[in-house]
Write a protein that holds these residues in place. Structure first.
Motif: not given
Length: 157
Positions: A44-54, A97-102
């Protein structure tokens, strides 16, 4: 609490202990689900980083078949520990490494416990991946983690 502090607490709760052993020191599938859960959280973290649905589901991490398959691909206890440690390290790095928004992104979740649905809805990712892990999930495995610690200490003494 800021996110970095919470990730640090996640580290402190687990240290290098991510999975458990049976009291006899054998690798038992039921106690290895924490490592599989780390891998699911990492996806899920990787999906969020790459802007993919999670979407996060814990069914695989609780599946005896999945745990046995994961164990069967490890050569021995040390290899299993290295794999589990690697999954935990990767998860911590991804969360950090996730942003507050992520971290605030709501993610659809389906969580079960003992065959009962305990969550079927959206949750902010940071709340689920950090807070729920440190305050509920890992403490629920305290005995298994303590057993592992005792086994590791006796093995390396």
């Amino acid at each position: 609490h800021d996110v970095r502090c919470q990730v640090g607490e996640l580290l402190g709760v687990r240290g290098e202990v991510h999975l458990g052993l049976g009291r006899d020191g054998e690798r038992t599938p039921g106690t290895f689900h924490v490592a599989l859960n780390d891998l699911a959280l990492l996806q899920v973290c990787q999906a969020l980083v790459h802007g993919r649905p999670a979407r996060f589901e814990n069914a695989t991490a609780q599946s005896p078949e999945a745990m046995q398959t994961w164990l069967s691909t490890s050569a021995d206890h040390d290899h299993t520990m290295r794999r589990a440690t690697s999954a935990a390290v990767q998860l911590r790095a991804a969360l950090a490494r996730l942003s507050p928004e992520q971290l605030d992104t709501t993610v659809p979740c389906l969580l079960t416990h003992d065959g009962e649905v305990v969550l079927d809805g959206e949750r902010p990712w940071g709340a689920l991946a950090i807070t729920t892990q440190t305050e509920m999930h890992l403490p629920a495995h305290t005995e298994q983690l303590a057993d592992l610690t005792a086994d590791v200490v006796s093995t390396h003494s």
